[in-house]
Design a protein around this motif. Structure first.
Motif, mmCIF file in Angstrom:
data_model
loop_
_atom_site.group_PDB
_atom_site.id
_atom_site.type_symbol
_atom_site.label_atom_id
_atom_site.label_comp_id
_atom_site.label_asym_id
_atom_site.label_seq_id
_atom_site.Cartn_x
_atom_site.Cartn_y
_atom_site.Cartn_z
ATOM 1 N N LEU A 17 0.824 -1.207 0.000
ATOM 2 C CA LEU A 17 0.000 0.000 0.000
ATOM 3 C C LEU A 17 0.862 1.263 0.000
ATOM 4 O O LEU A 17 0.529 2.242 -0.683
ATOM 5 N N LEU A 18 1.938 1.250 0.759
ATOM 6 C CA LEU A 18 2.836 2.405 0.758
ATOM 7 C C LEU A 18 3.428 2.605 -0.631
ATOM 8 O O LEU A 18 3.545 3.742 -1.114
ATOM 9 N N ALA A 19 3.794 1.499 -1.291
ATOM 10 C CA ALA A 19 4.316 1.592 -2.653
ATOM 11 C C ALA A 19 3.257 2.115 -3.605
ATOM 12 O O ALA A 19 3.535 2.949 -4.485
ATOM 13 N N GLY A 20 2.022 1.633 -3.437
ATOM 14 C CA GLY A 20 0.940 2.101 -4.291
ATOM 15 C C GLY A 20 0.639 3.573 -4.100
ATOM 16 O O GLY A 20 0.358 4.304 -5.061
ATOM 17 N N ALA A 21 0.683 4.045 -2.840
ATOM 18 C CA ALA A 21 0.438 5.461 -2.572
ATOM 19 C C ALA A 21 1.556 6.336 -3.133
ATOM 20 O O ALA A 21 1.317 7.454 -3.596
ATOM 21 N N LEU A 22 2.779 5.820 -3.109
ATOM 22 C CA LEU A 22 3.924 6.590 -3.590
ATOM 23 C C LEU A 22 4.037 6.581 -5.106
ATOM 24 O O LEU A 22 4.247 7.634 -5.735
#
Length: 348
Positions: A17-22
């Protein structure tokens, strides 16, 4: 080894999710897949926690990592929602995946933290709830729900035959009021700011940060995530206490909290994914016990499927009652007279 099972279950979706948000792309879709289809499949393969384990020294640091990751995710997601270069499908996928994470991991983890003894951990758990605009849950859960669960005095215990959609507004408003009343009673014995001031002020601060980071779209996405979180938090209360009530004793008091006053969902993967929150009977009898040391007591009611599946069923009242009403009646009929282990009292 058991504590690493928790980390292997709930850290990958956070990283995705952090990768997707970034960076966008398929990362959020993979997180959503992990939290739904993969979780359902692994529940059929892996075995749940069965024996009481010793509390691991890594358990609290894992909870801290998940809490900090949650706060970071909200800020990054708000920025992503306000990014005009992202497509609608990408944004909706991030919203659904992040919302699932908030309900299935952030809520159980924050719930664990507000029960821990160190003040720093309790405040971190409170910050997670405040960031989801649900800060009052910290007071209502600890001071009201644990003291009055299974009785009409607890707004978060479903009434007999009550649908989730009737329970939802009653529990939200009732828990807000009950927690505020409990805190005002405590104010008479202490000095300091009522926690509700922090809950409201902190929520306003989080909304301001979402707007500052992602503009109106970021603020809208933040409110949507909070709404999804509220829905899942109250679904958890509804599912875990449906049809299970405490009996009035001849002396006029309610019977002590026992294993038959909470539903459990000991599954092979979602138990680890949800920080062992599905071992709910043991938690209510011994709320100070860390999550990695909880068990499902013998004879405790067990749900037919995992919590996420039961959550979907709970939104369909007719199907829910057909599945759960007879099970709840049987669970109460075969309940032990009293809990053999003394339960801890309400926390302060």
């Amino acid at each position: 080894m058991p504590i690493w099972r928790y980390a292997l279950a709930n850290l990958p979706p956070l990283a995705l999710l952090l990768a997707g948000a970034l960076w966008g792309g398929w990362w959020a879709a993979l997180a959503l897949l992990w939290l739904t289809l993969i979780a359902a499949g692994l529940d059929q393969i892996l075995t749940p926690p069965k024996a009481k384990a010793l509390h691991s020294e890594i358990a609290d640091p894992l909870s801290v990592v998940l809490a900090i990751g949650h706060l970071s995710l909200l800020l990054l997601a708000a920025r992503a929602f306000g990014d005009p270069t992202r497509g609608v499908g990408e944004t909706v996928t991030l919203l659904l995946a992040a919302g699932s994470f908030l309900g299935q991991i952030s809520h159980p983890n924050a719930h664990e933290l507000i029960h821990r003894a160190p003040r720093t951990l309790r405040r971190l758990g409170g910050a997670v709830y405040v960031s989801m605009l649900f800060g009052h849950h910290v007071s209502a859960h600890r001071l009201v729900h644990h003291a009055h669960v299974g009785t009409p005095e607890d707004p978060n215990t479903p009434r007999p035959g009550e649908s989730f959609w009737a329970f939802l507004p009653r529990a939200w408003i009732g828990s807000f009021r009950a927690g505020l009343i409990a805190e005002r009673r405590r104010d008479a014995r202490r000095r300091g700011v009522n926690p509700y001031a922090w809950y409201m002020g902190g929520g306003l601060l989080c909304a301001t940060l979402a707007f500052w980071t992602g503009g109106l779209a970021g603020l809208t996405g933040f409110f949507a995530l909070a709404l999804l979180a509220h829905l899942q938090i109250l679904l958890s209360d509804y599912i875990q206490h449906y049809g299970l009530t405490r009996r009035h004793l001849p002396n006029g008091k309610w019977e002590p909290v026992g294993p038959h006053h909470s539903w459990n969902a000991p599954q092979g993967f979602t138990s680890y994914l949800m920080v062992n929150a599905p071992a709910h009977s043991d938690h209510h009898m011994h709320p100070d016990t860390p999550y990695d040391a909880l068990i499902v007591p013998g004879g405790a009611p067990v749900l037919p499927w995992s919590m996420p599946i039961m959550a979907m069923l709970a939104t369909m009242p007719r199907h829910w009652r057909r599945i759960m009403d007879k099970r709840a009646a049987k669970a109460m009929a075969r309940a032990a007279p009293l809990n053999p282990r003394p339960a801890n009292g309400p926390q302060t």
